[in-house]
Write a protein that holds these residues in place. Structure first.
Motif, PDB file in Angstrom:
ATOM      1  N   TYR A 103     -67.853 -50.478  22.033  1.00  0.00           N
ATOM      2  CA  TYR A 103     -68.523 -51.759  22.296  1.00  0.00           C
ATOM      3  C   TYR A 103     -68.595 -52.042  23.801  1.00  0.00           C
ATOM      4  O   TYR A 103     -69.649 -52.400  24.336  1.00  0.00           O
ATOM      5  CB  TYR A 103     -67.783 -52.886  21.592  1.00  0.00           C
ATOM      6  N   GLY A 104     -67.472 -51.859  24.476  1.00  0.00           N
ATOM      7  CA  GLY A 104     -67.429 -52.166  25.901  1.00  0.00           C
ATOM      8  C   GLY A 104     -68.328 -51.278  26.738  1.00  0.00           C
ATOM      9  O   GLY A 104     -68.905 -51.724  27.736  1.00  0.00           O
ATOM     10  N   ALA A 105     -68.448 -49.999  26.347  1.00  0.00           N
ATOM     11  CA  ALA A 105     -69.244 -49.051  27.120  1.00  0.00           C
ATOM     12  C   ALA A 105     -70.669 -48.907  26.592  1.00  0.00           C
ATOM     13  O   ALA A 105     -71.475 -48.175  27.175  1.00  0.00           O
ATOM     14  CB  ALA A 105     -68.559 -47.683  27.122  1.00  0.00           C
ATOM     15  N   GLY A 106     -70.962 -49.588  25.470  1.00  0.00           N
ATOM     16  CA  GLY A 106     -72.297 -49.485  24.888  1.00  0.00           C
ATOM     17  C   GLY A 106     -72.595 -48.103  24.329  1.00  0.00           C
ATOM     18  O   GLY A 106     -73.716 -47.601  24.434  1.00  0.00           O
ATOM     19  N   LYS A 107     -71.591 -47.479  23.716  1.00  0.00           N
ATOM     20  CA  LYS A 107     -71.731 -46.130  23.169  1.00  0.00           C
ATOM     21  C   LYS A 107     -71.699 -46.164  21.642  1.00  0.00           C
ATOM     22  O   LYS A 107     -71.030 -47.016  21.039  1.00  0.00           O
ATOM     23  CB  LYS A 107     -70.598 -45.223  23.665  1.00  0.00           C
ATOM     24  N   PRO A 108     -72.382 -45.217  20.984  1.00  0.00           N
ATOM     25  CA  PRO A 108     -72.296 -45.146  19.520  1.00  0.00           C
ATOM     26  C   PRO A 108     -70.927 -44.666  19.061  1.00  0.00           C
ATOM     27  O   PRO A 108     -70.204 -44.001  19.811  1.00  0.00           O
ATOM     28  CB  PRO A 108     -73.389 -44.156  19.138  1.00  0.00           C
ATOM     29  N   LEU A 109     -70.592 -45.014  17.823  1.00  0.00           N
ATOM     30  CA  LEU A 109     -69.299 -44.679  17.225  1.00  0.00           C
ATOM     31  C   LEU A 109     -69.523 -43.738  16.053  1.00  0.00           C
ATOM     32  O   LEU A 109     -70.383 -43.994  15.198  1.00  0.00           O
ATOM     33  CB  LEU A 109     -68.601 -45.960  16.757  1.00  0.00           C
ATOM     34  N   ILE A 110     -68.751 -42.658  16.010  1.00  0.00           N
ATOM     35  CA  ILE A 110     -68.879 -41.654  14.949  1.00  0.00           C
ATOM     36  C   ILE A 110     -67.570 -41.588  14.166  1.00  0.00           C
ATOM     37  O   ILE A 110     -66.495 -41.400  14.753  1.00  0.00           O
ATOM     38  CB  ILE A 110     -69.198 -40.262  15.534  1.00  0.00           C
ATOM     39  N   GLY A 111     -67.638 -41.750  12.863  1.00  0.00           N
ATOM     40  CA  GLY A 111     -66.458 -41.636  12.010  1.00  0.00           C
ATOM     41  C   GLY A 111     -66.324 -40.225  11.463  1.00  0.00           C
ATOM     42  O   GLY A 111     -67.303 -39.610  11.044  1.00  0.00           O
ATOM     43  N   VAL A 112     -65.105 -39.702  11.492  1.00  0.00           N
ATOM     44  CA  VAL A 112     -64.853 -38.322  11.065  1.00  0.00           C
ATOM     45  C   VAL A 112     -63.768 -38.302   9.997  1.00  0.00           C
ATOM     46  O   VAL A 112     -62.763 -39.010  10.103  1.00  0.00           O
ATOM     47  CB  VAL A 112     -64.434 -37.441  12.259  1.00  0.00           C
ATOM     48  N   ASN A 113     -63.985 -37.485   8.982  1.00  0.00           N
ATOM     49  CA  ASN A 113     -62.964 -37.234   7.969  1.00  0.00           C
ATOM     50  C   ASN A 113     -61.941 -36.258   8.549  1.00  0.00           C
ATOM     51  O   ASN A 113     -62.292 -35.174   9.023  1.00  0.00           O
ATOM     52  CB  ASN A 113     -63.610 -36.644   6.709  1.00  0.00           C
ATOM     53  N   HIS A 114     -60.681 -36.645   8.523  1.00  0.00           N
ATOM     54  CA  HIS A 114     -59.608 -35.830   9.093  1.00  0.00           C
ATOM     55  C   HIS A 114     -59.568 -34.426   8.492  1.00  0.00           C
ATOM     56  O   HIS A 114     -59.354 -33.434   9.217  1.00  0.00           O
ATOM     57  CB  HIS A 114     -58.274 -36.542   8.843  1.00  0.00           C
ATOM     58  N   LEU A 115     -59.796 -34.309   7.187  1.00  0.00           N
ATOM     59  CA  LEU A 115     -59.748 -33.008   6.532  1.00  0.00           C
ATOM     60  C   LEU A 115     -60.924 -32.138   6.963  1.00  0.00           C
ATOM     61  O   LEU A 115     -60.775 -30.924   7.132  1.00  0.00           O
ATOM     62  CB  LEU A 115     -59.744 -33.181   5.008  1.00  0.00           C
ATOM     63  N   GLU A 116     -62.077 -32.752   7.154  1.00  0.00           N
ATOM     64  CA  GLU A 116     -63.216 -32.004   7.677  1.00  0.00           C
ATOM     65  C   GLU A 116     -62.905 -31.506   9.089  1.00  0.00           C
ATOM     66  O   GLU A 116     -63.303 -30.406   9.482  1.00  0.00           O
ATOM     67  CB  GLU A 116     -64.474 -32.871   7.681  1.00  0.00           C
ATOM     68  N   GLY A 117     -62.182 -32.320   9.838  1.00  0.00           N
ATOM     69  CA  GLY A 117     -61.766 -31.889  11.162  1.00  0.00           C
ATOM     70  C   GLY A 117     -60.970 -30.601  11.106  1.00  0.00           C
ATOM     71  O   GLY A 117     -61.176 -29.686  11.920  1.00  0.00           O
ATOM     72  N   HIS A 118     -60.050 -30.490  10.165  1.00  0.00           N
ATOM     73  CA  HIS A 118     -59.259 -29.260  10.035  1.00  0.00           C
ATOM     74  C   HIS A 118     -60.155 -28.054   9.744  1.00  0.00           C
ATOM     75  O   HIS A 118     -59.900 -26.954  10.242  1.00  0.00           O
ATOM     76  CB  HIS A 118     -58.213 -29.417   8.935  1.00  0.00           C
ATOM     77  N   LEU A 119     -61.198 -28.247   8.951  1.00  0.00           N
ATOM     78  CA  LEU A 119     -62.132 -27.154   8.700  1.00  0.00           C
ATOM     79  C   LEU A 119     -62.869 -26.771   9.977  1.00  0.00           C
ATOM     80  O   LEU A 119     -63.064 -25.586  10.277  1.00  0.00           O
ATOM     81  CB  LEU A 119     -63.133 -27.550   7.608  1.00  0.00           C
ATOM     82  N   PHE A 120     -63.268 -27.773  10.749  1.00  0.00           N
ATOM     83  CA  PHE A 120     -64.018 -27.519  11.975  1.00  0.00           C
ATOM     84  C   PHE A 120     -63.161 -26.859  13.053  1.00  0.00           C
ATOM     85  O   PHE A 120     -63.699 -26.274  13.995  1.00  0.00           O
ATOM     86  CB  PHE A 120     -64.647 -28.805  12.499  1.00  0.00           C
ATOM     87  N   ALA A 121     -61.837 -26.944  12.931  1.00  0.00           N
ATOM     88  CA  ALA A 121     -60.979 -26.214  13.864  1.00  0.00           C
ATOM     89  C   ALA A 121     -61.274 -24.726  13.785  1.00  0.00           C
ATOM     90  O   ALA A 121     -61.232 -24.008  14.795  1.00  0.00           O
ATOM     91  CB  ALA A 121     -59.509 -26.491  13.555  1.00  0.00           C
ATOM     92  N   ASN A 122     -61.582 -24.244  12.594  1.00  0.00           N
ATOM     93  CA  ASN A 122     -61.958 -22.840  12.425  1.00  0.00           C
ATOM     94  C   ASN A 122     -63.334 -22.555  13.012  1.00  0.00           C
ATOM     95  O   ASN A 122     -63.549 -21.531  13.656  1.00  0.00           O
ATOM     96  CB  ASN A 122     -61.947 -22.469  10.937  1.00  0.00           C
ATOM     97  N   ARG A 123     -64.265 -23.449  12.788  1.00  0.00           N
ATOM     98  CA  ARG A 123     -65.613 -23.247  13.335  1.00  0.00           C
ATOM     99  C   ARG A 123     -65.577 -23.218  14.864  1.00  0.00           C
ATOM    100  O   ARG A 123     -66.309 -22.463  15.509  1.00  0.00           O
ATOM    101  CB  ARG A 123     -66.536 -24.371  12.857  1.00  0.00           C
ATOM    102  N   LEU A 124     -64.710 -24.043  15.422  1.00  0.00           N
ATOM    103  CA  LEU A 124     -64.591 -24.116  16.875  1.00  0.00           C
ATOM    104  C   LEU A 124     -64.088 -22.799  17.459  1.00  0.00           C
ATOM    105  O   LEU A 124     -64.549 -22.353  18.512  1.00  0.00           O
ATOM    106  CB  LEU A 124     -63.632 -25.255  17.245  1.00  0.00           C
ATOM    107  N   GLU A 125     -63.148 -22.169  16.769  1.00  0.00           N
ATOM    108  CA  GLU A 125     -62.507 -20.964  17.307  1.00  0.00           C
ATOM    109  C   GLU A 125     -63.116 -19.657  16.823  1.00  0.00           C
ATOM    110  O   GLU A 125     -62.851 -18.607  17.404  1.00  0.00           O
ATOM    111  CB  GLU A 125     -61.011 -20.985  16.969  1.00  0.00           C
ATOM    112  N   HIS A 126     -63.922 -19.709  15.763  1.00  0.00           N
ATOM    113  CA  HIS A 126     -64.492 -18.484  15.198  1.00  0.00           C
ATOM    114  C   HIS A 126     -66.013 -18.616  15.118  1.00  0.00           C
ATOM    115  O   HIS A 126     -66.551 -19.161  14.149  1.00  0.00           O
ATOM    116  CB  HIS A 126     -63.915 -18.199  13.810  1.00  0.00           C
ATOM    117  N   ALA A 127     -66.679 -18.111  16.130  1.00  0.00           N
ATOM    118  CA  ALA A 127     -68.137 -18.237  16.184  1.00  0.00           C
ATOM    119  C   ALA A 127     -68.822 -17.485  15.049  1.00  0.00           C
ATOM    120  O   ALA A 127     -69.970 -17.803  14.686  1.00  0.00           O
ATOM    121  CB  ALA A 127     -68.643 -17.727  17.528  1.00  0.00           C
TER     122      ALA A 127
END
Length: 337
Positions: A103-127
């Motif tokens: 709100y203060g910086a006028g930026k959009p907010l994105i909500g993330v599922n914590h479990l999906e985050g764990h899956l994306f840890a693999n995507r981040l490290e394994h192209a």
């Protein structure tokens, strides 16, 4: 492609974390404060202590991540935050902070599922990781077997009916006086023990479905410890740790293979805090060698709760302009599917 930097915040349990991630893959800055020492004397996470610690640490952690990235809040394109699942009070701290900054910086907010985050840890490290795949998400609060047809499309095939894997490790370690957290110390002890020394139950291994149950195994360990002590004998901790761990992993490997066979999917992904377990990784590698499948898991540092994975998981939502309203609430029981 120009760098689109997202400031991500993670406070779902007992780690206060922030990271600046560009285009879902490049880590520009990250900071994390663990609360393990605060909770160790209680043998597990105390929600009230976790929430208070997040309140104290979150602003300095965010500042550190931005400083590492060489960016100001005004220079990031969006705020991402874990919306759930997790401890209610802990989630509120992160979400309230992200809302205020957005709100203060006028930026959009994105909500993330914590479990999906764990899956994306693999995507981040394994192209080279591609969908579809079967994922086992194992942590202190969750044990789930998930079919991932494509990123963002998840089908939970089965999950724990009681204790999560990490929770069972912590409780067994408590019985044995090994301290908290239990996962690393049991894994270490098990390397020196005989996994066939004690015949613990393999709960639901023949259930015909993909669900898990660890409460019975936890109780079996407690009864075994009680019997040994009552007989005046000393516990063989390495054998006990190895036998307990084998009982947990045998069921997990069986159900992973069953799911991969029945879906004809040849890629298996391991995610979550317990994904750092060496024995589980070794058994999955053996399964891959035996069946001609591919196995992926994150580096040990990316198995723990962190904001880098939240920034990675936020990227597809940024591309779709899938933003949270500022009146959004945290979702402690948020589902992956």
């Amino acid at each position: 492609m120009d760098k689109t930097a997202i400031l991500a915040i993670e406070t779902s349990c007992d780690e206060t974390a922030a990271a600046v991630v560009a285009n879902g893959r490049q880590v520009l800055g990250e900071a994390l404060a663990s609360q393990v020492d605060l909770h160790a004397r209680f043998g597990g996470v105390v929600p009230e202590i976790a929430s208070r610690s997040h309140q104290e640490l979150i602003n300095p952690i965010i500042d550190e991540a931005l400083e590492q990235a060489g960016l100001t809040l005004e220079q990031v394109e969006a705020l991402a935050v874990t919306q759930g699942p997790g401890l209610p009070g802990a989630l509120i701290v992160g979400l309230a902070t992200a809302k205020a900054l957005a709100y203060g910086a006028g930026k959009p907010l994105i909500g993330v599922n914590h479990l999906e985050g764990h899956l994306f840890a693999n995507r981040l490290e394994h192209a080279d990781l591609e969908t579809p795949f079967i994922a086992l998400i194992v942590s202190g609060g969750h044990t789930q077997l998930v079919k991932v047809e494509e990123w963002g499309a998840y089908q939970v095939l089965g999950e724990t009916l009681d204790d999560a894997a990490g929770e069972a490790y912590d409780k067994v370690a408590s019985y044995l006086g090994l301290g908290y957290p239990g996962g690393p110390v049991i894994d270490q002890l098990a390397q020196e023990g005989d996994p066939s020394a004690v015949d613990f139950p393999r709960a639901m291994i023949k259930s015909g479905n993909y669900n898990f149950s660890l409460s019975g195994l936890k109780t079996a360990v407690l009864y075994h410890v009680t019997r040994v002590k009552a007989a005046g004998r000393n516990l063989d901790l390495p054998d006990l740790a190895a036998s307990f761990q084998a009982a947990v992993i045998d069921v997990q490997i069986h159900k992973i293979r069953q799911a991969a066979d029945e879906t004809s999917i040849d890629t298996i992904v391991l995610a979550g805090g317990v994904a750092a377990n060496r024995a589980l990784r070794e058994r999955l590698e053996a399964l891959a060698t035996q069946t001609g499948r591919r196995v992926f898991y994150p580096s040990a540092s990316m198995c723990t709760d962190n904001a880098v994975m939240i920034g990675a998981a936020a990227w597809p939502r940024w591309l779709k302009r899938d933003f949270l309203p500022l009146n959004a609430e945290s979702l402690p029981n948020m589902r992956l599917d």
